[in-house]
Design an enzyme around this catalytic site. Sequence first.
Site, PDB file in Angstrom:
ATOM      1  CB  CYS A   1     -76.373  -2.964  49.216  1.00 58.15           C
ATOM      2  SG  CYS A   1     -77.342  -3.676  50.555  1.00 58.15           S
TER       3      CYS A   1
ATOM      4  CG  ASP B   1     -64.122  11.316  59.589  1.00 61.09           C
ATOM      5  OD1 ASP B   1     -64.012  12.555  59.726  1.00 61.09           O
ATOM      6  OD2 ASP B   1     -64.062  10.533  60.557  1.00 61.09           O
TER       7      ASP B   1
ATOM      8  CB  CYS C   1     -81.062  -4.547  49.624  1.00 62.72           C
ATOM      9  SG  CYS C   1     -81.171  -3.480  51.079  1.00 62.72           S
TER      10      CYS C   1
ATOM     11  CG  ASP D   1     -57.552  10.498  63.556  1.00 61.11           C
ATOM     12  OD1 ASP D   1     -56.568   9.755  63.608  1.00 61.11           O
ATOM     13  OD2 ASP D   1     -58.562  10.337  64.256  1.00 61.11           O
TER      14      ASP D   1
ATOM     15  CB  CYS E   1     -80.997  -0.585  48.879  1.00 64.71           C
ATOM     16  SG  CYS E   1     -79.237  -0.823  49.197  1.00 64.71           S
TER      17      CYS E   1
ATOM     18  CG  HIS F   1     -78.271  -1.532  54.049  1.00 64.88           C
ATOM     19  ND1 HIS F   1     -78.966  -1.560  52.854  1.00 64.88           N
ATOM     20  CD2 HIS F   1     -78.813  -0.513  54.770  1.00 64.88           C
ATOM     21  CE1 HIS F   1     -79.897  -0.629  52.863  1.00 64.88           C
ATOM     22  NE2 HIS F   1     -79.822   0.031  54.014  1.00 64.88           N
TER      23      HIS F   1
END
Lengths: 370, 370
Positions: free
Chosen positions: B308, B268, B311, B95, B306, B337
């Site tokens: 991930c 974002d 998890c 940015d 999930c 996560h």
Amino acid sequence: MSFKFTIKKTTEETDNKARLGILETKHSLIETPVFMPVGTQATVKGMLPKEISDLGFSIILCNAYHLFLRPGHQLISKAGGLHSFMGWNKSILTDSGGFQVFSLGKINKVTDEGVTFQSYIDGSSHFVGPEKSMEIQMALGSDIAMAFDQCASYPSSKCETQFAAERTLQWAKQCQSYHSSGNQTLFGIIQGGVFPEIRMENAQKMVELKFAGYAIGGLSVGEPKPLMYQLLDVTVPILPTEKPRYLMGVGEPRSILEGVTRGVDMFDCVLPTRNGRNGCLFTHNGKISITNAKYKNDFSPIDSKCQCYACKNFSRAYLRHLYMANEMLAPILGTIHNLYFMNNLMQEIRRAISENQFNTFKKKFFANFS
Amino acid sequence: MSFKFTIKKTTEETDNKARLGILETKHSLIETPVFMPVGTQATVKGMLPKEISDLGFSIILCNAYHLFLRPGHQLISKAGGLHSFMGWNKSILTDSGGFQVFSLGKINKVTDEGVTFQSYIDGSSHFVGPEKSMEIQMALGSDIAMAFDQCASYPSSKCETQFAAERTLQWAKQCQSYHSSGNQTLFGIIQGGVFPEIRMENAQKMVELKFAGYAIGGLSVGEPKPLMYQLLDVTVPILPTEKPRYLMGVGEPRSILEGVTRGVDMFDCVLPTRNGRNGCLFTHNGKISITNAKYKNDFSPIDSKCQCYACKNFSRAYLRHLYMANEMLAPILGTIHNLYFMNNLMQEIRRAISENQFNTFKKKFFANFS
């Protein structure tokens, strides 16, 4: 009993007693001499379990005292034990809580039965003695449990030290009577402060109890390093050759080399991880403080000889930036680096012993690591 | 110019304008709609670069303002640019610093040339305008740079908003004249606060400048969500179909779905990572606060659907313990996560668009995510 210790080799060199062994638990094989990273609260700070494993470690230490207070050993037992709770499928050694009970928080009462103390978290009152310590460690389901001990603070009088050593011996016997777990083995802890005769007597009596392994406790608590080495000199020879020997709370690289020289097999310490979090990073030339201004524009790795993830991907300048900006990645990378250094050091020590080159290795290491 | 945007598909559904695209930079291919994790100080907090990559992300956002103040864009340039400095070999969007200059720290003076402000780190005085912002971003060597803009705070009067929008337009032209970097492309930012007519005029004039992509700035700054969606309704249709559209600072899952509905390609926000650090974890049924006492004995994963790392390996009870004990692994696992959730959400969005099932997906998501 899912525990076995095998001596693979004793050095053929004359001026050291270094040895190579294999510890075998239900969860992993562990080559000794070994350094165990500390995961006090069921986590090695900032590390995923898979990272610890990838770094080459197959045993870590967790603290019974901290886990008893939070989240509680019963909760961990309900989760299927500590391995399951923290997602670590290799070996775990739990300390007994003895050291922490006497060094953290306020003690209200010490009797032959145990210690009444206040939680450092919320001030609540708790009692832990040999029976409770065994209950906690069996609930946690660690591979190696430690007997509950009384560690005399440094300095302590000979009388106080003698008293603590005798109580530790009594508690050790009680721990044996309370302990029963097929997959967990129990180590005894030798006390005796800085008094050779107390240590030797304590070691002899502890050996009579026929533990599966022996820890040397109450050292690295503030006494001068040469004194610690002298005490090892008189204590280790009393211990049976075929049992593992564990020097508690020692993780400074040079002290590990001195321990190995005297025939010690196991070490643990928060030093490498705590140093890593604080920006004190180990290199082959000694420790560096990465926040030092001289590293601001230093685009070389922490240690050019190191193959860790941090050294292979980042510069000192980037690491320094992360520490200065108080970014979480700073302690993470610092921990990865220092733990890699420790595992690599132990690998090099084992290789040197296997080649009967330990003395040469030690001399070279001391010359470089200033 | 190492930048290309290709529309792969526009929905065949009538009640949304969702589309699939591919952003191509020197460093990576990026499927859109995309969510970009935020790495403010050259690190996505608590994540190793390889973890971000393993989670499926191929672009992140870094903040020119923060990196200008610390460690300095010149230092990063000497390190070989931001990719090299932070060990991230996929794409980076920076940015411009406009938003931070106006929202962080004390502003001393704003002129048509730029802003004089005090560093939030040490109070030192700095000046940033369009030329300086381009200098900083070119030194960082990001793949996508943003034009320097003035973001009116919310609420602002129509007059103030008009003034900021016009200044943003002037600065955008100046940024184009100062910007020159073969491997870096420049996006314009549309301002206009909550006033449809100002936004529409600003968008039209910005489009005339023929940027490679267009960001919609100054939203998600406190205004009601329905108002943000109305402003998107009038702004997005003005933007050229063939250019990427980026809604800045938006990362709330429902808002992303509303943005995609209106034809936005890029998002974002610090929300998923900040929430993760604070224990506010995303699940298919909405957010949960993992420190809640009801999770103390909950041995199920954060989200049973999930896949991930958090998890698949840990329970809510363990996560809660880590947060309560203030352990670093807590924010690390929470971030893993939530970022996995975001990447998975974007994958599901893209799949739904490709199957002309976006409306159905959106309805189902809103019904579950309470």
